[in-house]
Design a protein around this motif. Structure first.
Motif, mmCIF file in Angstrom:
data_model
loop_
_atom_site.group_PDB
_atom_site.id
_atom_site.type_symbol
_atom_site.label_atom_id
_atom_site.label_comp_id
_atom_site.label_asym_id
_atom_site.label_seq_id
_atom_site.Cartn_x
_atom_site.Cartn_y
_atom_site.Cartn_z
ATOM 1 N N GLY A 117 49.552 -14.911 30.340
ATOM 2 C CA GLY A 117 50.030 -14.182 29.173
ATOM 3 C C GLY A 117 51.526 -14.332 28.982
ATOM 4 N N TRP A 118 52.051 -13.570 28.026
ATOM 5 C CA TRP A 118 53.475 -13.612 27.669
ATOM 6 C C TRP A 118 54.200 -12.418 28.278
ATOM 7 C CZ3 TRP A 118 55.881 -17.484 24.971
ATOM 8 C CH2 TRP A 118 55.056 -18.417 24.328
ATOM 9 N N LEU A 119 55.331 -12.694 28.915
ATOM 10 C CA LEU A 119 56.189 -11.645 29.432
ATOM 11 C C LEU A 119 57.420 -11.530 28.543
ATOM 12 C CD1 LEU A 119 54.909 -13.257 32.114
ATOM 13 C CD2 LEU A 119 56.183 -11.462 33.287
ATOM 14 N N VAL A 120 57.708 -10.316 28.115
ATOM 15 C CA VAL A 120 58.913 -10.034 27.341
ATOM 16 C C VAL A 120 59.752 -9.066 28.175
ATOM 17 C CG1 VAL A 120 59.854 -9.149 25.177
ATOM 18 C CG2 VAL A 120 57.633 -10.322 25.179
ATOM 19 N N MET A 121 60.901 -9.550 28.648
ATOM 20 C CA MET A 121 61.741 -8.712 29.498
ATOM 21 C C MET A 121 62.884 -8.130 28.682
ATOM 22 S SD MET A 121 63.583 -9.482 33.152
ATOM 23 C CE MET A 121 64.917 -10.470 32.490
ATOM 24 N N THR A 122 63.053 -6.807 28.808
ATOM 25 C CA THR A 122 64.117 -6.116 28.109
ATOM 26 C C THR A 122 64.999 -5.368 29.103
ATOM 27 O OG1 THR A 122 62.784 -4.119 27.790
ATOM 28 C CG2 THR A 122 62.630 -5.816 26.089
ATOM 29 N N LYS A 123 66.110 -4.890 28.589
ATOM 30 C CA LYS A 123 67.029 -4.081 29.387
ATOM 31 C C LYS A 123 67.029 -2.671 28.823
ATOM 32 C CE LYS A 123 71.875 -3.931 30.910
ATOM 33 N NZ LYS A 123 73.195 -4.628 30.792
ATOM 34 N N ALA A 124 66.607 -1.693 29.640
ATOM 35 C CA ALA A 124 66.545 -0.303 29.206
ATOM 36 C C ALA A 124 67.950 0.270 29.053
ATOM 37 C CB ALA A 124 65.726 0.516 30.199
ATOM 38 N N ASP A 125 68.040 1.446 28.463
ATOM 39 C CA ASP A 125 69.341 2.082 28.241
ATOM 40 C C ASP A 125 70.074 2.344 29.546
ATOM 41 O OD1 ASP A 125 68.871 2.054 25.529
ATOM 42 O OD2 ASP A 125 68.126 4.124 25.451
ATOM 43 N N ASP A 126 69.326 2.577 30.635
ATOM 44 C CA ASP A 126 69.969 2.818 31.928
ATOM 45 C C ASP A 126 70.227 1.540 32.702
ATOM 46 O OD1 ASP A 126 67.416 2.110 32.626
ATOM 47 O OD2 ASP A 126 66.982 3.883 33.842
ATOM 48 N N GLY A 127 69.984 0.380 32.060
ATOM 49 C CA GLY A 127 70.251 -0.907 32.692
ATOM 50 C C GLY A 127 69.075 -1.491 33.432
ATOM 51 N N ASN A 157 66.003 -4.164 23.635
ATOM 52 C CA ASN A 157 67.045 -5.150 23.963
ATOM 53 C C ASN A 157 66.430 -6.286 24.788
ATOM 54 O OD1 ASN A 157 69.388 -6.519 24.548
ATOM 55 N ND2 ASN A 157 70.169 -4.978 25.976
ATOM 56 N N ILE A 158 65.941 -7.324 24.114
ATOM 57 C CA ILE A 158 65.249 -8.413 24.808
ATOM 58 C C ILE A 158 66.253 -9.322 25.504
ATOM 59 C CG2 ILE A 158 63.704 -10.386 24.552
ATOM 60 C CD1 ILE A 158 62.450 -9.047 22.160
ATOM 61 N N ILE A 159 65.967 -9.603 26.782
ATOM 62 C CA ILE A 159 66.811 -10.487 27.589
ATOM 63 C C ILE A 159 66.199 -11.878 27.707
ATOM 64 C CG2 ILE A 159 67.886 -10.820 29.846
ATOM 65 C CD1 ILE A 159 69.003 -8.461 28.245
ATOM 66 N N ASP A 160 64.870 -11.942 27.903
ATOM 67 C CA ASP A 160 64.223 -13.233 28.141
ATOM 68 C C ASP A 160 62.734 -13.109 27.835
ATOM 69 O OD1 ASP A 160 63.996 -15.886 28.845
ATOM 70 O OD2 ASP A 160 64.096 -15.544 31.010
ATOM 71 N N VAL A 161 62.100 -14.250 27.503
ATOM 72 C CA VAL A 161 60.646 -14.304 27.337
ATOM 73 C C VAL A 161 60.117 -15.459 28.166
ATOM 74 C CG1 VAL A 161 60.665 -13.293 25.043
ATOM 75 C CG2 VAL A 161 60.751 -15.773 25.280
ATOM 76 N N LEU A 162 58.872 -15.323 28.615
ATOM 77 C CA LEU A 162 58.296 -16.318 29.513
ATOM 78 C C LEU A 162 56.791 -16.338 29.336
ATOM 79 C CD1 LEU A 162 59.174 -18.196 31.924
ATOM 80 C CD2 LEU A 162 58.570 -16.305 33.422
ATOM 81 N N TYR A 163 56.228 -17.536 29.221
ATOM 82 C CA TYR A 163 54.779 -17.657 29.242
ATOM 83 C C TYR A 163 54.351 -18.079 30.636
ATOM 84 C CZ TYR A 163 50.027 -19.178 28.581
ATOM 85 O OH TYR A 163 48.665 -19.302 28.716
ATOM 86 N N LYS A 164 53.380 -17.366 31.210
ATOM 87 C CA LYS A 164 52.852 -17.743 32.511
ATOM 88 C C LYS A 164 51.366 -18.064 32.369
ATOM 89 C CE LYS A 164 52.431 -14.697 35.841
ATOM 90 N NZ LYS A 164 50.969 -14.717 36.113
ATOM 91 N N GLY A 165 50.973 -19.184 32.936
ATOM 92 C CA GLY A 165 49.594 -19.645 32.806
ATOM 93 C C GLY A 165 48.751 -19.435 34.030
ATOM 94 N N GLY A 166 49.295 -18.719 35.032
ATOM 95 C CA GLY A 166 48.523 -18.502 36.250
ATOM 96 C C GLY A 166 48.596 -19.705 37.158
ATOM 97 N N ARG A 167 47.437 -20.288 37.470
ATOM 98 C CA ARG A 167 47.424 -21.409 38.398
ATOM 99 C C ARG A 167 48.043 -22.647 37.748
ATOM 100 N NH1 ARG A 167 41.481 -22.317 40.186
ATOM 101 N NH2 ARG A 167 42.639 -23.631 41.619
#
Length: 572
Positions: free
Chosen positions: A133-143, A553-563
């Motif tokens: 699936g797709w990972l969307v990484m963000t930075k919360a208000d507390d960092g 606040n999006i920092i990075d996105v990544l698709y991971k396919g498992g194996r």
């Protein structure tokens, strides 16, 4: 595989579809209800289903009897792994699993008049919740780092190709889970994939096929199935990490880990086992006698006897190769000392056939250098392919960009300690980029998408697979947004085109600085020579199932396919 069962002992002895022997030995032959079109002719039940944990699938097999067509007097039965499913007495049944695994499911229809039982079976493969699936990484208000996960599903639909109608699968997105792991570190800067050995034959018994490395104040590696904490990266120095070390970049193969610290030193962990993400320790002495590097580029390794290569850029702008020769043998995941004795060595780079190209103290800046997996010469096993890369470089003086691609010639059986050859070298003028943001490589389809401010540009690279035809390579503006782009990544779908009739478009994930995230299909329109003359961008997410695509606040996105093979072929 679809297994068809017919329990009809009476028919077996008669050898025909007639029966009925009375008690007084008077033979009264009457037709027996059978499945129209043959006893195997059940519709709308597939050979195999692929689910993630928590996803549902409803199977509704269709059939028609030869006699009682309208309202047959029948009953239904379902089994899973040979055991009857209690309460499953309808023609359809919904399956949902809370654990990963593989299950054999069978459906039976029983003709109540004759007692004959007909059936069909299928396989349901259940992936771990976060395996693909797709990972969307963000930075919360507390960092704090926050990971959100978008799970792909598949949906069948009818399509027509060359006048023939057939059933096709489509990737759709029905669910999005926010803040998967609430215990991540602070001040995230990005994510890296650590992908395990392809293990095509399942010799190693691997259950966790990849990991996600979160780059934050204290880098940590997350289990690819659960996205739970496994280890902090610095712990893998075995208590001997250099004082004050802060990690900046990492490159991970199944047989070696390499990290670059902010002070420019690179440290390596030549792993002794291809099936274990956390075996071995980093050597606390920097590689190549303390040489300093300003970049360490990503690399994903899958297998084979071709020596792997991790590229790094020195402070004086010289491109070097960190050698990774660790290769397991057949069914044994261990990597011998002899196989990995050269891992961690640093070599010069020579461009084969272009000796006028000097990779030492280059006048051009390498902006990005990404792996671009290519089919091997035999067109079958990716683990035997020579590694291919795509690079985006910029001229110091003109500021113009060039798209560069090449293969690496470095065999574990024929390795020079002095230099590594680059071959099939190609340069493509790309023009100017006002505000470079990111690049996504679609290696199955041989193109890249580059983000310039709020614009997306498409450009082919390399040659047509199995030919020597160089693809057109002209860049095309394919999408403009109202906000600047933060990050891109690719899910480059490839399936069995013989079975599926025609190829699937690659999918592009796009994050914007206003917190929105989109997934698009990139549909190429090509001529007979495979040169692309037009690109269509079709939105896949958000959609009618998930309408909220704002994550903060999006920092990075990544698709991971498992194996590992999930990055070559999408298995529905």
């Amino acid at each position: 595989m679809k297994k068809i069962f017919l329990y009809a002992c009476l028919l077996a002895t008669m050898g025909s579809a007639v029966s009925c022997i009375s008690d007084d030995n008077n033979y009264d032959y009457t037709d027996v209800n059978q499945i129209k079109g043959g006893n195997w002719n059940f519709q709308d039940i597939e050979d195999k289903y692929n689910l993630a944990v928590g996803q549902e699938v409803t199977i509704f097999p269709k059939f028609e009897f030869t006699i009682d067509k309208e309202n047959p007097d029948v009953s239904f039965e379902w089994t899973m792994d040979g055991q009857k499913i209690e309460g499953a007495t309808q023609q359809s049944h919904t399956f949902c699993f809370d654990k990963s695994g593989t299950h054999e499911v069978s459906f039976y229809v029983i003709d109540n008049k004759s007692g004959l039982k007909y059936g069909a079976s299928t396989i349901i493969k259940v992936m771990a919740a976060y395996q693909r699936g797709w990972l969307v990484m963000t930075k919360a208000d507390d960092g704090r780092a926050v990971i959100n996960f978008i799970t792909p599903s598949t949906m069948q639909y009818k399509a027509t190709y060359d006048g023939e109608e057939f059933t096709r699968d489509s990737v759709i997105y029905k669910s999005c889970e926010q803040d998967v792991n609430k215990n991540l570190g602070k001040n995230p800067t990005g994510m890296i994939l650590n992908i395990g050995n392809a293990d095509y034959n399942g010799y190693y018994g691997m259950e966790v096929y990849d990991e996600v490395v979160v780059k934050c104040d204290n880098w940590e590696e997350l289990n690819g199935n659960t996205l739970e904490h496994e280890v902090y990266s610095l712990e893998e120095f075995g208590g001997d990490e250099p004082a004050g070390i802060k990690l900046a970049e990492g490159a991970y193969t199944y047989s070696m880990k390499a990290v670059r610290a902010e002070d420019g030193y690179i440290y390596c962990n030549p792993k002794p086992n291809a099936a274990d993400f956390h075996v071995g320790n980093y050597i606390s002495i920097p590689i190549n006698n303390g040489m300093k590097f300003k970049r360490l580029f990503q690399n994903y390794k899958y297998g084979g006897n071709y020596g792997n290569t991790i590229f790094a850029l020195t402070e004086d702008n010289t491109l070097k190769v960190i050698v990774d020769m660790g290769t397991p043998l057949y069914s044994d995941p261990s990597i011998s000392d002899n196989n990995r004795r050269l891992s961690g060595n640093v070599c010069d780079v020579v461009v084969k056939g272009h000796y006028d190209i000097d990779m030492e103290k280059m006048s051009d800046d390498i902006i990005e250098l990404r792996p671009a997996y290519c089919a091997p010469d035999n067109g079958r096993d990716y683990t035997t392919a020579k590694p291919r890369y795509v690079a985006l470089v910029q001229d110091h003086q003109t500021k113009a960009y060039t798209l560069m691609s090449f293969k690496v010639q470095a065999s574990a059986y024929n390795f020079s300690k002095e230099y590594i050859f680059l071959e099939d070298w190609q340069n493509r003028p790309f023009g100017t980029i006002d505000n470079y943001k990111d690049m996504a490589v679609f290696s199955n389809h041989n193109f890249v998408v580059i983000a310039d401010g709020n614009k997306l540009y498409y450009c082919q690279y390399g040659t047509e697979p199995k030919t020597t035809h160089e693809l057109l390579g002209e860049r095309k503006l394919i999408k403009t947004f109202d906000h600047d782009i933060v990050s891109l990544d690719a899910n480059d779908l490839q399936v069995n085109t013989y079975k599926q009739k025609y190829d699937y478009p690659g999918q592009l994930g796009v994050a914007l600085d206003n917190g929105e995230f989109f997934i698009f299909s990139i549909i190429e329109h090509e001529d007979a020579a495979s040169d692309c003359y037009q690109v269509t961008v079709k939105q896949e997410f958000p959609n009618e199932f998930v309408q909220n695509n704002r994550f903060g606040n999006i920092i990075d996105v990544l698709y991971k396919g498992g194996r590992a093979k999930g990055y070559f072929n999408y298995e529905f």
